[in-house]
Design an enzyme around this catalytic site. Sequence first.
Site, PDB file in Angstrom:
ATOM      1  CE  LYS A 163      48.138  51.769  32.193  1.00 22.17           C
ATOM      2  NZ  LYS A 163      46.687  52.085  31.683  1.00 22.17           N
ATOM      3  NE  ARG A 214      43.433  44.201  34.341  1.00 24.85           N
ATOM      4  CZ  ARG A 214      42.798  44.966  34.279  1.00 24.85           C
ATOM      5  NH1 ARG A 214      41.582  43.993  34.411  1.00 24.85           N
ATOM      6  NH2 ARG A 214      42.848  46.287  34.401  1.00 24.85           N
ATOM      7  CE1 TYR A 262      40.828  76.849  35.706  1.00 22.39           C
ATOM      8  CE2 TYR A 262      40.562  77.575  33.740  1.00 22.39           C
ATOM      9  CZ  TYR A 262      39.823  77.255  34.892  1.00 22.39           C
ATOM     10  OH  TYR A 262      39.623  76.029  33.701  1.00 22.39           O
ATOM     11  CG  PHE A 290      38.109  44.350  37.720  1.00 24.81           C
ATOM     12  CD1 PHE A 290      37.659  45.566  36.838  1.00 24.81           C
ATOM     13  CD2 PHE A 290      39.722  45.437  37.996  1.00 24.81           C
ATOM     14  CE1 PHE A 290      38.285  46.361  35.789  1.00 24.81           C
ATOM     15  CE2 PHE A 290      40.059  46.814  36.742  1.00 24.81           C
ATOM     16  CZ  PHE A 290      39.213  47.051  35.959  1.00 24.81           C
ATOM     17  CG  PHE A 309      41.722  48.452  28.653  1.00 20.47           C
ATOM     18  CD1 PHE A 309      43.015  47.317  29.107  1.00 20.47           C
ATOM     19  CD2 PHE A 309      41.812  49.509  29.563  1.00 20.47           C
ATOM     20  CE1 PHE A 309      43.241  47.587  30.899  1.00 20.47           C
ATOM     21  CE2 PHE A 309      42.196  49.487  30.632  1.00 20.47           C
ATOM     22  CZ  PHE A 309      42.592  48.641  31.414  1.00 20.47           C
ATOM     23  CB  THR A 310      38.311  47.148  32.240  1.00 21.94           C
ATOM     24  OG1 THR A 310      39.288  48.421  32.788  1.00 21.94           O
ATOM     25  CG2 THR A 310      38.327  45.834  32.413  1.00 21.94           C
ATOM     26  CG  ASP A 325      44.632  52.437  24.995  1.00 14.63           C
ATOM     27  OD1 ASP A 325      44.901  52.617  24.634  1.00 14.63           O
ATOM     28  OD2 ASP A 325      43.812  51.469  25.319  1.00 14.63           O
TER      29      ASP A 325
HETATM   30  C1  LIG Z   1      45.950  51.416  31.982  1.00 17.53           C
HETATM   31  C2  LIG Z   1      44.838  51.784  30.461  1.00 17.53           C
HETATM   32  C3  LIG Z   1      44.154  52.502  30.124  1.00 17.53           C
HETATM   33  C4  LIG Z   1      43.108  53.680  31.039  1.00 17.53           C
HETATM   34  O1  LIG Z   1      43.816  54.673  31.244  1.00 17.53           O
HETATM   35  P1  LIG Z   1      43.469  55.359  33.350  1.00 17.53           P
HETATM   36  O2  LIG Z   1      44.961  56.466  32.541  1.00 17.53           O
HETATM   37  O3  LIG Z   1      44.015  54.283  34.043  1.00 17.53           O
HETATM   38  O4  LIG Z   1      42.639  56.074  32.994  1.00 17.53           O
HETATM   39  C5  LIG Z   1      43.569  52.706  28.555  1.00 17.53           C
HETATM   40  N1  LIG Z   1      43.668  51.532  27.925  1.00 17.53           N
HETATM   41  C6  LIG Z   1      44.769  50.555  28.415  1.00 17.53           C
HETATM   42  C7  LIG Z   1      44.855  49.487  27.504  1.00 17.53           C
HETATM   43  C8  LIG Z   1      45.166  50.752  29.805  1.00 17.53           C
HETATM   44  O5  LIG Z   1      46.488  50.240  30.455  1.00 17.53           O
END
Ligand SMILES: *Cc1c(COP(=O)(O)O)cnc(C)c1O
Length: 462
Positions: free
Chosen positions: A263, A387, A77, A454, A129-130, A220
Amino acid sequence: MEKIPIKHSWAEPYKIKMVELLKMTTPAHRKRAIEAAGYNTFLLRSEDVYIDLLTDSGTSAMSDRQWSGMMLGDEAYAGSTNFYHLEETVRDVYGYTYVIPTHQGRGAENILSKTLIKKGDIIPGNMYFTTTRLHQELAGGIFHDVIIDEAHEASNLHPFKGNVDLNKLDALVKKHGAKKIPYVCVAVTVNMAGGQPISMGNLKELRAYTKKHGIKIILDMTRIAENAYFIQQREEGFSKKSIREIVREICNHTDGATMSAKKDALVNIGGFLALNDPKDYEEASNLVVVYEGLHTYGGLAGRDMEAMAIGIQESVSDAHMKARIGQVIYLGEQIKNFGVPITEPIGGHGIFLDAKRFLPHLDQDKFPAQALAAALYIDSGVRSMERGIVSSGRNPKTGKNYYPKLELVRLTIPRRVYTQAHMDVIAESVENVFVHRAKITGLKMVYEPKYLRFFQARFEKL
Ligand SMILES: *Cc1c(COP(=O)(O)O)cnc(C)c1O
């Protein structure tokens, strides 16, 4: 401008050890499936998809080393060995002092936003970004786009469309005062602009400007190695530097970062928040126990942290990045050669079809990108995503739809998953849909969720 050679010189620096079999479907089957999914590719079942280009998020193939790392999961943990390996890796590769694991990128965004944003604060960013913007808004902040104008034009060939327009930023500082701006959010690369990079030169200027005004820079850093590749290929003075060196240099110009490791970092789940300021770290490590888990696991299993630590090291390999982006460019060049309008220059993680020019007979209220993604799926079983106006959502104050300039369909390429022949199938399907584009009709939205619509919205054919 593109110095990247196409042909075969990007061939993969790996070979295939295990395969996953795919179900082959008919157009009639796919027509029923997309109708049942409300014309939203997010609501399709994965087993009905042949080539899945919905996202590059968590869909990459892990290496044998990462899989071996999974067996070394220390599922304690508190104080898992894998956490310390991850921390050491983040310090080594990115150079940040403090690391807090989170279940994925948005977990880090939530904690970061709650740590740094006060009600009424202004958060400038190089395009929204969303999830990032939503967490800023939920924390009481107001997002302002300060990306250069070129980023909003799909066919503008600027090599660094992710750059911040310092005049736009300066206007915000003059209007609201630097005290109202806790940080500038800088994305590398800019997802919503089509995977477009920011230059090191621009980042340096931004650092000088924000230093003068006491404003932080938060990265980011979701696709930082891809951004580094474009700097290496396109920016003067960087052609001899390694991706690893460039990545480190980007981080050195910033105060902290949120990471979606799904990513760049080649894992199926995971993320982290990285910070240099001990006070910010203290606040963030208090919050993480509320929302994610203890600060040494943050919602992840030990094995997930181990796979992430190994994936981060693999992600900054020059050979890996050359093949990764080489494949994306190979697909983009083919689609372009068929005369199909796409966002240019070709970005790092996918090809973005320009639905406005692809379907000029549909105005934006008829959701052209949503309709195009559905048509492509019916044609070949290739799953892409919208998008455009659906992703953009509504202004939280006025409730009115945002009308983004870019109305795109994203064909996102998972890392180390598909072959060159798959790329050919995709390109040929895009061409086929393009030839018959006049037959594509618009959609109407029949269900709209309150947040990030979306993902779950449903549509019917007009
Ligand atoms: C995917 C993404 C996020 C959010 O990350 P999650 O792992 O999906 O929560 C933030 N900023 C960018 C540019 C992204 O592509």
